[in-house]
Design an enzyme around this catalytic site. Structure first.
Site, short mmCIF file in Angstrom:
data_model
loop_
_atom_site.label_atom_id
_atom_site.label_comp_id
_atom_site.label_asym_id
_atom_site.label_seq_id
_atom_site.Cartn_x
_atom_site.Cartn_y
_atom_site.Cartn_z
N HIS A 100 24.51 52.88 79.98
CA HIS A 100 23.90 51.67 80.10
C HIS A 100 23.92 50.71 79.30
O HIS A 100 23.67 49.37 79.53
CB HIS A 100 22.84 51.54 81.19
CG HIS A 100 21.44 51.91 80.42
ND1 HIS A 100 21.13 53.29 80.25
CD2 HIS A 100 20.77 51.26 79.65
CE1 HIS A 100 19.89 53.34 79.51
NE2 HIS A 100 19.59 52.25 79.30
N ASP A 130 24.96 58.68 82.39
CA ASP A 130 24.37 57.87 81.68
C ASP A 130 24.55 58.23 80.11
O ASP A 130 23.65 57.93 79.14
CB ASP A 130 23.12 57.49 81.78
CG ASP A 130 22.67 56.19 81.42
OD1 ASP A 130 23.25 55.29 81.30
OD2 ASP A 130 21.34 56.03 81.14
N SER A 206 16.71 53.01 74.39
CA SER A 206 17.51 53.79 75.25
C SER A 206 18.81 54.38 74.21
O SER A 206 19.35 53.39 73.63
CB SER A 206 18.38 53.30 76.43
OG SER A 206 17.27 52.79 77.17
#
Length: 458
Positions: A100, A130, A206
């Site tokens: 993402h 992911d 992230s």
């Protein structure tokens, strides 16, 4: 004597500062040695994607778009920026991050802790897991982190989260491993199996590193559970074992992650279900359905069996089972422990990709059809896996609704059960049944567990 003691402290201090703490007492002194070892391998990632947008929302409507073909209403490019982190895993520039963060990006810039910048390209990515594997080309060997065996990680271990929260620059936060085998708990796009930590993780973290006190990577930070948008002490990291599987496939030349196919449906055997079914204990995954060509069926498992372990590790959810299979990798065999009644057994299950048999035979309807641009395929195990369809479904599925069918309510993943009372067995049948000359069309589709009847007039 006091001066001699002070002198010895000053002489030994540099040596102590370069060592990784080996005890709780040493750890209370400082995390500096661990950070110095791990931080250079954690990078900031800036990704950019160009999206086309129309000058007015009415241009998105197939009927009205013809009225807006003037120079001022043409499509305008819109730049979407993404900020995140990544971890260097080899001296030749293999980097892992979240899908993402970099998925679909047209321009990816990686900034090292020493402020060197490199352009990166995506070798392999998977939206469901992911994860994305990147490659940067540097003239000199790069600092990198070693991967730790995820199954050796224990609840209560100290852990450091390193990343670039809110774009403020590289930041380190500390905590512990607060949970293992968290499945389906991600809020960042991943649908899998996670390590839980209370080390603060915020937007921008992230793709960053979750490391142990030896500076080894135990997971890739991917998401948090939050009500406010900030860290509430519940963060999730993708285990290093799955990262290793991604790296191996990327190095082999794969551009998409090959995930083994189980061909089964099941649900966790909790205490209530165990009591209802007469089992003397809970735990494991009870099989409720098996595809005709499932490798589990080929290995001798049956509906009603309870899968207890895969590769010697316990499994209690479908996500845990798929994780264990993915870590083992395509082409391997996994030893599966299961129970049938009161008897416990083992079987060797071949880890295969979902078969493309029969061929999917894709068809896209042309301008003479009632729904130009509608794309359909014949359902096979690979399509079942891609669209997350029930195992028992057969026939024809929608892969792209196109502009006109989308307006009518069709979606990708819909299964076409009937058109004007006729059951299509092949994508060509759908093309014939949706002829543009037809005045009325009644279509029955299955969407998830629902059956929907749609009626259209030409």
């Amino acid at each position: 004597m006091r001066y001699i003691a002070l002198l010895l402290i000053f002489l030994t201090a540099p040596a102590i500062a370069q060592q990784v703490p080996q005890s709780a007492a040493e750890m209370r002194m400082s995390f500096v040695p661990v950070v110095k070892q791990a931080a250079p391998a954690v990078v900031n990632i800036y990704a950019r994607i160009m999206r086309q947008q129309r000058g007015t929302p009415l241009q998105s409507d197939p009927f009205f778009e013809r009225f807006f073909r003037d120079p001022f209403a043409e499509r305008k490019p819109r730049v979407q920026n993404s900020l995140g982190s990544g971890v260097i895993l080899s001296e030749d520039g293999i980097v892992v991050s979240n899908y993402h963060v970099v998925g679909m990006a047209t321009d990816i810039r990686v900034v090292l802790a020493d402020r060197r910048e490199f352009q990166a390209r995506v070798l392999l990515g998977d939206e469901e897991a992911d994860l994305a594997i990147l490659k940067i080309d540097a003239p000199d060997p790069l600092p990198f982190l070693d991967l730790r065996d995820s199954d050796s990680v224990e609840v209560g271990e100290l852990a450091l989260a390193i990343g670039n929260p809110f774009g403020v620059g590289q930041t380190v936060s500390s905590g512990i491993v607060s949970g293992l085998a968290r499945s389906g708990a991600s809020g960042g796009g991943g649908q899998g199996y996670f390590i839980q930590t209370d080390a603060p993780i915020n937007p921008g973290n992230s793709g960053g590193a979750l490391v142990d006190v030896d500076g080894r990577l135990i997971g890739v930070n991917t998401s948090i559970l939050t009500r406010s948008g900030g860290s509430n002490g519940i963060g999730f990291a993708i285990p290093a074992d799955l990262v290793a599987a991604f790296v191996a496939q990327a190095r082999s030349g794969a551009t998409s992650f090959g995930k083994p196919w189980a061909g089964i449906s099941g649900q966790p055997l909790d205490a209530d279900m165990a009591a209802t079914l007469g089992f003397d204990r809970s735990g494991g995954l009870i099989i409720s359905g098996l595809h005709a060509v499932s490798p589990f069926r080929a290995a001798g498992l049956e509906v009603g069996d309870v899968i207890l372990t895969v590769g010697g590790q316990p499994v209690n959810t479908p996500a845990e089972m798929i994780y264990r299979m993915s870590v083992a990798g395509l082409g391997a065999e996994a030893e599966v422990g299961f129970s049938r009644g009161e008897e416990e057994r083992t079987a060797r299950v071949a880890l295969i990709a979902a078969p493309e048999d029969p061929p999917r035979d894709p068809v896209t309807l042309d301008t003479q059809s009632a729904f130009p641009g509608l794309s359909v395929v014949r359902i096979n195990p690979a399509v079942l896996s891609e669209l997350n369809l029930p195992l028992e479904i057969e026939g024809v599925a929608v892969t792209d609704s196109g502009p006109y069918a989308a307006r009518a309510g069709l979606r990708a993943g819909d299964v076409i059960l009937a058109v004007n009372g006729i059951v299509p067995a092949h994508p060509d049948d759908v093309a014939q049944l949706l002829d543009g000359q037809m005045r009325r069309i009644e279509m029955v589709v299955q969407r998830g567990a629902r059956r929907i009847t749609m009626r259209f007039r030409g």
